[in-house]
Design an enzyme around this catalytic site. Structure first.
Site, PDB file in Angstrom:
ATOM      1  N   LYS A 161       0.695  -1.134   0.059  1.00 56.32           N
ATOM      2  CA  LYS A 161      -0.168   0.088   0.055  1.00 56.32           C
ATOM      3  C   LYS A 161       0.849   1.233   0.040  1.00 56.32           C
ATOM      4  O   LYS A 161       0.694   2.333  -0.422  1.00 56.32           O
ATOM      5  CB  LYS A 161      -1.048  -0.027   1.195  1.00 56.32           C
ATOM      6  CG  LYS A 161      -2.119  -1.303   1.247  1.00 56.32           C
ATOM      7  CD  LYS A 161      -3.003  -1.106   2.115  1.00 56.32           C
ATOM      8  CE  LYS A 161      -3.862  -2.165   1.883  1.00 56.32           C
ATOM      9  NZ  LYS A 161      -4.872  -2.703   2.791  1.00 56.32           N
ATOM     10  N   ARG A 162       1.994   1.135   0.403  1.00 56.65           N
ATOM     11  CA  ARG A 162       2.985   2.180   0.539  1.00 56.65           C
ATOM     12  C   ARG A 162       3.678   2.580  -1.012  1.00 56.65           C
ATOM     13  O   ARG A 162       4.263   3.679  -1.013  1.00 56.65           O
ATOM     14  CB  ARG A 162       3.919   2.163   1.627  1.00 56.65           C
ATOM     15  CG  ARG A 162       3.371   2.687   2.883  1.00 56.65           C
ATOM     16  CD  ARG A 162       4.083   1.700   3.968  1.00 56.65           C
ATOM     17  NE  ARG A 162       3.816   0.440   4.022  1.00 56.65           N
ATOM     18  CZ  ARG A 162       4.271  -0.588   4.639  1.00 56.65           C
ATOM     19  NH1 ARG A 162       5.432  -0.173   5.491  1.00 56.65           N
ATOM     20  NH2 ARG A 162       4.205  -1.809   4.487  1.00 56.65           N
TER      21      ARG A 162
END
Ligand code: GLU
Length: 447
Positions: free
Chosen positions: A216-217
């Site tokens: 997600k980063r």
């Protein structure tokens, strides 16, 4: 037995591509088997829940074109559909396991609060036939007695999920690969109660172009459905793209409507290999759907993006012509702004290639000067600009590239671009004449 599947998100944030895929595959499984699709909210990890998380999940799923038979917002015969509203149920079943001697209390030091641990049977094999991976085996000796209920009375995922899947008559559980090792723990609970075990299927991970698991980063890939919505992607296209992440139809066709996907969906074609998130493929698929839009729908898709970028949209005809001009090159709504800016930027420069071209054309300077003269008398609609170019050609007796390229370069600074008369008409007389003056200046400084 009626097929019943569920998507069970934790309301901890926006709808991620990976979760959307889980939801979509469950939905497709239900629809292609005449079954029910249920949404259950797994909100027992209270600290991680975010306000609006549940709503945003549901909103984005319906934007993608999914609908469901039972959910917290719709209700249904197997509710409630939020785990925090089912605490009494978990308590009842946990007490039964304690009574049966299949679980035990573990007191917190110096307190009368206790957690409940599941007593893992000694030396047992847990095997299941995974829909995606075939037979998977686990040995109970590798699993320690695990916490079913925490000392605050809230059940853990592995316990609550079984109670819910059983009580909601779930027949098939399709979820992410990260849950494979949870499955034996869950099987233990089914067996303890003597309940039927649903069929499990664990979907492969999604990786980026470097074959690394999507995180997600990772800033290089847009990963939340909401962001795609904001960028002006089309829901049908995104759904089409996501359904191909780890699944492929037997027919040789990639652009598929939801109906076609349902018709062709076959869980035996779910892939064991990681699914690659191919950014280019998404752009390609979206562009295919953009092509199918009517002109009005395309203008409607683009207008909010132009407005957001502070481009003056008060002249509807201008907006409509701009969209027409850039349509072939636009893969998603917000891209119209980039394409617009490439063309309508304030500072004017000539690309190096274009300068080289001008140097090789003996008539270039004359063409540009004459073009300026014609344009200054032009009414500046596209047809009139086209005439002006022709007149220049006749007057100087130049044709083809030798005529068109100097005109294009002097007004756009580039060798390539959309239809020139239409583009110039949209740019407006003042800007175009200023650009020509600038070009003349550049050419004079060169000689
Ligand atoms: N709440 C779990 C998750 O979001 C659901 C897992 C499952 O489908 O069993 O990963």
């Amino acid at each position: 037995m009626k097929v019943r599947v569920r998507y069970a998100p934790s309301p901890t944030g926006l709808l991620h591509i990976g979760n959307a895929r889980t939801a979509i595959f469950n939905y497709l499984y239900a629809k292609s088997n005449g079954g029910d699709f249920i949404i259950r909210i797994e909100d027992t990890d209270i600290k991680r829940n975010v306000v609006g998380g549940e709503q945003s999940q549901l909103d984005n799923l319906s934007w993608l074109g999914l609908d469901w038979d039972e959910s917290p917002d719709k209700g249904g015969a197997y509710g409630p559909y939020r785990q925090l509203e089912r605490l009494d149920l978990y308590k009842t079943y946990a007490e039964q396991l304690l009574e049966m001697g299949m679980a035990y209390k573990e007191y917190k030091e110096g307190s009368n609060k206790y957690a409940i641990r599941f007593k893992v049977p000694a030396d047992k094999e847990y095997a299941f036939d995974d829909l995606v991976r075939g037979t998977l085996r686990f040995q109970s000796k590798e699993v320690e007695d695990w916490v079913m209920v925490k000392d605050n009375g809230i059940p853990t995922y592995n316990f609550a999920v079984v109670i819910d899947d059983h009580l909601m008559a779930i027949t098939h559980v399709l979820r992410g690969e990260e849950h494979i090792t949870n499955t034996p723990k869950q099987m233990m609970v089914y067996e303890a109660f003597g309940w039927d075990i649903p069929r499990f299927g664990h979907m492969t991970i999604i990786v980026n172009e470097k074959k690394k698991k999507l995180s997600k980063r990772d800033q290089s890939i847009v990963q939340f459905i909401q962001q795609y919505r904001e960028l002006g992607y089309l829901p049908e296209a995104l759904l089409n793209f996501i359904s191909l992440l780890g699944w492929s139809p037997s027919i040789n066709e990639e652009i598929l409507s939801l109906e076609q996907i349902i018709e062709n969906f076959d869980s035996s074609r779910l892939s064991k290999a990681p699914a690659m998130f191919d950014v280019q493929k998404l752009a390609y698929i979206n562009k295919e759907y953009v092509k199918k839009l009517s002109h009005e729908a395309f203008v409607e898709l683009c207008t909010p993006h132009l407005a957001k970028a502070n481009i003056d949209i008060s002249n509807q005809e201008w907006v409509s012509d701009l969209c027409l001009l850039l349509r072939d090159r636009t893969a998603f709504g917000a891209q119209i702004v980039t394409l617009h800016d490439e063309f309508f930027h304030e500072g004017f420069e000539i690309e190096q290639d274009a300068i080289e071209f001008l140097k090789t054309e003996p008539q270039a300077l004359n063409v540009i000067k004459r073009f300026k003269r014609q344009l200054s008398m032009s009414s500046f609609d596209a047809a009139d600009i086209k005439e002006s170019i022709k007149d220049v050609g006749k007057y100087l007796d130049v044709k083809g590239k030798s005529l068109f390229m100097p005109c294009r370069i002097a007004t756009t600074g580039m060798l390539h671009g959309p239809d020139l008369p239409k583009s110039l008409s949209l740019l407006g007389k003042k800007t175009v004449l200023n650009r020509i003056d600038k070009t003349l200046e550049i050419l004079e400084n060169m000689s």
